[in-house]
Design an enzyme around this catalytic site. Structure first.
Site, PDB file in Angstrom:
ATOM      1  N   GLU A  22       0.862  -1.180   0.000  1.00 18.19           N
ATOM      2  CA  GLU A  22       0.000   0.000   0.000  1.00 18.19           C
ATOM      3  C   GLU A  22       0.902   1.234   0.000  1.00 18.19           C
ATOM      4  OE1 GLU A  22      -2.602  -0.153   3.417  1.00 18.19           O
ATOM      5  OE2 GLU A  22      -2.426  -2.330   3.472  1.00 18.19           O
ATOM      6  N   ARG A  66      -6.878  -1.433  -5.173  1.00 19.41           N
ATOM      7  CA  ARG A  66      -7.742  -0.408  -4.595  1.00 19.41           C
ATOM      8  C   ARG A  66      -7.089   0.956  -4.737  1.00 19.41           C
ATOM      9  NH1 ARG A  66      -8.843   0.440   1.851  1.00 19.41           N
ATOM     10  NH2 ARG A  66     -10.489   2.015   1.708  1.00 19.41           N
ATOM     11  N   TYR A  68      -7.811   5.105  -3.707  1.00 19.61           N
ATOM     12  CA  TYR A  68      -8.689   5.972  -2.922  1.00 19.61           C
ATOM     13  C   TYR A  68      -7.917   7.169  -2.381  1.00 19.61           C
ATOM     14  CZ  TYR A  68      -6.651   3.362   1.066  1.00 19.61           C
ATOM     15  OH  TYR A  68      -5.798   2.778   1.966  1.00 19.61           O
ATOM     16  N   ASP A  70      -6.852   8.983   0.891  1.00 24.69           N
ATOM     17  CA  ASP A  70      -6.691   8.649   2.303  1.00 24.69           C
ATOM     18  C   ASP A  70      -6.760   9.919   3.144  1.00 24.69           C
ATOM     19  OD1 ASP A  70      -6.340   6.960   4.445  1.00 24.69           O
ATOM     20  OD2 ASP A  70      -4.168   6.838   4.256  1.00 24.69           O
ATOM     21  N   GLU A  76      -3.965   7.078  -2.341  1.00 26.97           N
ATOM     22  CA  GLU A  76      -3.375   5.812  -1.893  1.00 26.97           C
ATOM     23  C   GLU A  76      -3.761   4.706  -2.858  1.00 26.97           C
ATOM     24  OE1 GLU A  76      -2.847   2.864   1.973  1.00 26.97           O
ATOM     25  OE2 GLU A  76      -3.533   4.935   2.227  1.00 26.97           O
ATOM     26  N   THR A  79      -2.059  -2.583  -3.805  1.00 23.88           N
ATOM     27  CA  THR A  79      -2.032  -3.611  -4.831  1.00 23.88           C
ATOM     28  C   THR A  79      -3.002  -4.731  -4.511  1.00 23.88           C
ATOM     29  OG1 THR A  79      -0.331  -5.021  -3.808  1.00 23.88           O
ATOM     30  CG2 THR A  79       0.433  -3.195  -5.197  1.00 23.88           C
ATOM     31  N   TRP A 433     -12.351  -6.339  -0.296  1.00 21.43           N
ATOM     32  CA  TRP A 433     -11.347  -7.395  -0.442  1.00 21.43           C
ATOM     33  C   TRP A 433     -11.964  -8.787  -0.432  1.00 21.43           C
ATOM     34  CZ3 TRP A 433      -6.988  -5.866  -2.328  1.00 21.43           C
ATOM     35  CH2 TRP A 433      -6.486  -4.590  -2.011  1.00 21.43           C
TER      36      TRP A 433
END
Length: 469
Positions: A22, A66, A68, A70, A76, A79, A433
């Site tokens: 991340e 993902r 988005y 943050d 952010e 993977t 997820w």
């Protein structure tokens, strides 16, 4: 409704692991005179196109990753689940390009709002105001009753790992500036914690496996630096995986518990000579070089047995040893095209000598920031890479493919295919997820608890529903 019964977990090879990275990107707008613009406003314009197709600034992409905004208006990118290091590196690099591709549209919307400026995205860990943003590593491990003790045993490795996998940084102090291994080290507050906002631990122990909670935990490591060079990512994640393999097999590791972890991580970060020592709980004092060599030797003792010898394992061990040797001998040329701290050190020192300035010179601060710019045109790292001064791990075409294609050997393949088909269908859907859901009165949902499973008849049926309605 839930589609059919959840299939039993796969019988997974113990050497197979799920990895994830991340990355929080630094966001900056270069603009001239005009009205002030908040980071939130810049981020909003940057993500406008994402919100248009995803109806949210928090989305899962067709590559199953993902994306988005943050806290703090940082973009952010997390993977998708990977079970190979090459897939992980390709997806991580694809993330840089995905966020960079948002810049042109963001700048255009800013101009329409009366702001003429250039958006920069940086893959680094600190800003000029002293704020820190992270790069988090995720390793799926088998659930065990002694997880906290298990995780704690990893801390001496993580504290000293920065001498080979640190991003490198110019550290500015009231008494002057010096070059350090890690920009993240000074921002760690404790060894382990489940807190997410009031504390910044090296390992976050919040029990959120994103998988079957009866079988798995997630080792959530947040002490590592954001790095640019592919070999550094290979070593950072690969060496940690090898240590975890020994720990999961209950191989006794050398006793290296640290007396004061926070003091140790800062002392190691600020000593480029490698001569500073850390105090162990038993009273001994060792250098970070000695600690890392001890871990490397422990891994080597099990290669060909518990750890299968592969070309990738040999590559990790070779780079690990050369990184240690570079610090021990002060011959940074041993890793000057592979490890971030050494690549950037060479660049910074050459410019310092050319300019005849001290390390606290503002021009070097701008140089260091430009090194982390993810723009293929503006970023200094990518100029070095284009000139053949940085070694590659994955081919260019693999990175480009990873922008839209999920890893094919994990749960990510199922999520990626569903997202792609759902977007094409125009249907409302929600994804996280472990869940795939078509919005509507039926509430059709598939629960994916096994991250190793890449085929699932329930997902095929869900996609059929998308295509028939």
């Amino acid at each position: 409704m839930i589609l059919n019964e959840i299939p039993p977990p796969l019988d997974v090879d113990p050497a197979r692991r799920i990895f994830g990275l991340e990355t929080e990107f630094g966001l900056h707008l270069d603009t001239g005179a005009g009205r002030p613009v908040t980071p939130e406003e810049v981020a909003g314009h940057l993500f406008h196109s994402v919100v248009q197709w995803g109806r949210s600034s928090n989305v899962f992409l067709p590559n199953a990753s993902r994306l988005y905004i943050d806290v703090g208006a940082h973009p952010e990118y997390a993977t998708a689940e990977c079970d190979t290091l090459t897939d992980l590196i390709a997806l991580d690099k694809a993330g840089e390009r995905i966020v960079h591709d948002l810049i042109a549209g963001g700048e255009e919307r800013l101009r329409a709002a009366g702001v003429d400026g250039t958006i920069h995205l940086y893959k680094n860990n600190t800003d000029s105001a002293g704020n820190s943003y992270g790069c988090h590593e995720n390793y799926l491990v088998r659930r065990r009753a002694d997880f906290k003790a298990f995780a704690s045993a990893l801390l001496p490795f993580l504290v000293t790992r920065q001498i080979v996998t640190g991003a490198g940084t110019i550290t500015r102090t009231p008494s002057g500036a010096h070059y350090s291994f890690s920009p993240r080290a000074d921002h760690m507050w404790e060894g382990m914690s489940s807190a997410t906002t009031r504390s910044r631990p090296m390992i976050n122990t919040r029990d959120e496996p994103h998988a079957n909670a009866e079988l798995y935990r997630r080792m959530h490591v947040i002490v590592g630096d954001s790095t640019m060079a592919e070999p550094t990512a290979l070593l950072k994640v690969g060496s940690t995986d090898l240590i975890l393999r020994l720990m999961e097999a209950r191989v006794p590791l050398p006793e290296l518990t640290l007396a004061r972890e926070m003091q140790a991580i800062r002392d190691v970060a600020h000593d480029l000579t490698g001569r500073a020592t850390v105090e162990l709980a038993d009273g001994r004092r060792l250098t970070a070089v000695q600690v890392q060599q001890t871990y490397l030797d422990a891994v080597r003792a099990h290669v060909g047995g518990l750890i299968e010898r592969t070309d990738e394992v040999d590559q990790i061990l070779d780079l690990w040893q050369r990184g240690i040797d570079a610090v021990r001998t002060q011959d940074f040329s041993l890793v000057a095209t592979e490890l971030d701290w050494a690549i950037k050190h060479r660049l910074v020192m050459r410019y310092r000598d050319r300019l005849g300035c001290a390390l606290d010179d503002a021009r070097l601060a701008r140089l260091e920031l430009a090194f982390h710019d993810v723009s293929p045109q503006r970023g200094l790292f990518y100029r070095l890479q284009d000139q053949g001064l940085v070694r590659r791990i994955v081919p260019e075409e693999a990175i480009e493919a990873a922008k839209t294609r999920a890893p094919q050997t994990t749960r990510a393949r199922l999520r990626g295919e569903f997202v792609e088909k759902a977007l094409a269908s125009g249907r409302d859907f929600t994804v996280d997820w472990v869940h795939l859901k078509i919005a509507g009165s039926s509430g059709t949902t598939v629960l994916l608890k096994d991250p190793f499973r890449s085929e699932d008849a329930r997902v095929d049926a869900l996609i059929d529903l998308l295509e028939t309605v």
